[in-house]
Design an enzyme around this catalytic site. Structure first.
Site, PDB file in Angstrom:
ATOM      1  CB  SER A  83      -8.311   3.462   2.594  1.00 19.91           C
ATOM      2  OG  SER A  83      -7.457   2.837   3.528  1.00 19.91           O
TER       3      SER A  83
ATOM      4  CB  SER B 166      -8.508   0.609   5.443  1.00 17.63           C
ATOM      5  OG  SER B 166      -9.239   1.805   5.419  1.00 17.63           O
TER       6      SER B 166
ATOM      7  CE  LYS C 233      -4.015   1.913   2.497  1.00 18.77           C
ATOM      8  NZ  LYS C 233      -4.923   1.727   3.661  1.00 18.77           N
TER       9      LYS C 233
END
Lengths: 102, 488
Positions: free
Chosen positions: B153, B177, B78
């Site tokens: 997210s 997330s 990420k």
């Protein structure tokens, strides 16, 4: 207890200034409505009687985290400064602060 | 189409010299080349650095050494995990072009385990969002239906695994997330106990809630990745200095004699097809020997409100550092305050501004006790509610999300509706507890449904044990349309 639904456009402008954000007139209108909506939703929390309940800031409490007072390798100064928008004499350079002469 | 090779198998073959890490990498780079335009999982594919890592792994094997448990396995990161000398943007204009001067601890540990970092994945800006639509660099699309969101997210990491771009990925989970996008993309996603995975080098959103965790195509692969990244780190003062549960060794232990509680509050808002899958998973656990009962933890219904006071409060403080002085974007102005303001106004997107202002408001004089401190007291109540449930149950079961993946654009203009996407995942963050999402067949629309297992602090071993049984009973899910992944 403050009344969440009474969040005003002036409140939002004040908060934006505290947060160092400049909002357009359109953003002020939009955010005032949206923030009031979220705070309305939070009224269920704000209205609870929780007197005597100890607040939890961290779920897994860890206290007094210390390490031996020994020098260790830290970040390289030049590598760090290479990422700065403006540098002078190995320091971060910024525009003038307060009312000083430039 | 053949199924992608599991990471466990890839690592074993690379360690045995039966498969080259370079070949594994080149295969995945080709899959990315074919599918990335449709999915947009990555902000950056680090092909050159990955090739160097893969060659080093092969050289270690050739020299008779062992590269480690993740030998030659590509892992997507990420884009809020710091990578030294490689741009780390948090999908924000304010960090565009920034190259961190250090690696996150998880990045260091992956390299030490022989993994190959293949790229930086798209995300909601500063991890604020549930759809990856708040990214400054465009929306990631769900590989199962490119008109739908991948969740967020960590939507890029979830989509990367679902599309076969990488067998493994790391995300961060502040309010769901990891688990929410894992559910919507049909992969496994897990949020560890707060403090079990170092946050050093994870760009902070809400520090008391953020945890890094694994994405994988299977429970066993997620276990492999979790075992590689966990453990105490002196560079993170909230890192727990106690043994981290090892999970790869318990996957075959079964659920005989365990008590599983169906968490009724999480089912209340779930769509009928999602709720039906949760009940099927419960029946499968009962058939495998677990005692299944319904459990109520009424306090969790306060979780969403408490979260949207606590997380923005912490975020408004953490994001004060983006001031145009030390790194990232600077928009010049006549004095420093004007420069700070111009930089932040231009650099942050609308959702980040909204949360900074919400957080600044709830922490401001006159409101802090009514909102922020009150939310911290609710947090105590939620932990007490879970404690009561865990005095009777080993784990709790519920949906990961109320619905399957929603359409791109459906919720992005309505923050409160978007926030409700996280209603099932937030309670575990507030309590600091671990939870895992496991795919459990399609919903009525054919899109993936995720069921969630929740456990008390440091119960990762039990969670993975139960997750393996759930996975074994799960109805099959159609392969994503865009995937071209198969064994290297």
């Amino acid at each position: 207890m403050p009344e969440p639904a009474h969040l005003t456009r002036e409140d939002v402008a004040h908060v934006a200034a505290l947060a160092r954000l400049h909002l357009t007139e359109e953003e002020l209108d939009l955010f005032t409505g949206q923030l009031a909506q979220v705070l309305d939703h939070a009224a269920d929390v704000a209205s609870l009687d929780l007197a005597g309940v100890v607040p939890t800031a961290h779920a897994m409490a860890v206290t007094n985290v210390l390490r031996p007072d020994e020098p260790i390798v830290c970040l390289d100064r030049d590598e760090v400064l290479a990422q700065a928008p403006s540098v002078e004499d190995h320091r971060f350079r910024v525009p003038r602060i307060l009312g000083e002469a430039p | 189409m053949t199924a992608p090779r599991p990471a466990l198998e890839t690592a074993a073959m690379v360690r045995a010299g039966e498969l080259s890490a370079v070949d594994v990498l080149e295969h995945h780079l080709a899959v990315i080349e074919a599918g990335e335009e449709a999915v947009h999982a990555f902000n950056l594919v680090t092909a050159d650095q990955a090739r160097a890592q893969a060659r080093a792994v092969d050289a270690t094997v050739a020299a008779g050494g062992d590269p480690g448990p993740l030998a030659g396995v590509p892992v997507a990161l990420k884009d809020n995990l710091c990578t030294r000398g490689i741009p780390t943007t948090c999908s924000s204009r304010i960090l565009e072009g920034w190259e961190p001067p250090y690696d996150a601890t998880v990045v260091t540990r992956l390299a030490a385990a022989g993994a190959v970092a293949i790229g930086k994945t798209n995300m909601d800006e500063f991890a604020m969002g549930s759809s990856t639509e708040t990214s400054a660099f465009g929306t990631t699309r769900n590989p199962h239906d490119t008109d739908r969101v991948p969740g967020g997210s960590s939507g890029g990491s979830a989509a990367a695994v679902a599309a076969g771009f990488a067998p493994l990925a790391l995300g961060s989970d502040t309010g769901g997330s990891i688990r929410q996008p894992a559910a919507l993309c049909g992969v496994v996603g897990m949020k560890p106990t707060y403090g079990t995975v170092s946050r050093y080098g994870l760009v902070a959103f809400a520090s008391s809630l953020d945890q890094i965790g694994p994405f994988a195509g299977s429970v066993a692969d997620a276990a492999l990745l979790f075992d590689a990244i966990g453990g105490h780190d002196p560079l993170d003062s909230t890192s727990l200095n106690r043994p981290t549960p090892r999970v790869l060794t318990v996957l075959d232990d079964g659920v005989d004699g365990m008590t599983v509680g169906i968490l009724t509050e999480l089912l209340d808002g779930a769509a009928p097809d999602v709720a039906a899958r949760v009940h099927q998973a419960a029946e499968a656990l009962a058939a495998a020997g677990a005692r299944v009962e319904e459990v109520s933890v009424p306090e969790v219904t306060l979780g969403l409100s408490a979260y949207y006071l606590i997380a923005p409060g912490e975020a408004s403080s953490n994001l004060a550092r983006y001031d145009g002085v030390r790194y990232g974007l600077r928009v010049d102005a006549e004095d420093t305050v004007a420069m700070n303001t111009a930089t932040r106004s231009q650099g942050f997107g609308a959702e980040v501004k909204r949360r900074i202002m919400l957080g600044t408001y709830v922490l401001s004089a006159g409101y802090m006790d009514a909102y922020y401190n009150q939310a911290l007291r609710v947090r105590t109540r939620i932990i007490e509610g879970f404690d009561t449930a865990y005095s009777r149950c080993d784990v709790l079961l519920g949906p990961t999300t109320p619905t399957t993946a929603f359409a791109i654009g459906a919720k992005v203009d309505d923050p409160l509706t978007m926030y409700l996407s996280d209603v099932c995942t937030i309670p575990s963050n507030l309590a600091g507890h671990p939870a895992i999402s496991v795919p459990y067949g399609p919903g009525e629309d054919g899109l993936p449904v995720g069921v969630q297992l929740l456990g008390p602090a440091l119960s990762e071993g039990t969670l993975f044990q139960v997750a393996a049984v759930v996975e074994g009973a799960a109805p099959p899910l159609a392969a994503p349309r865009v995937t071209t992944g198969g064994p290297a």
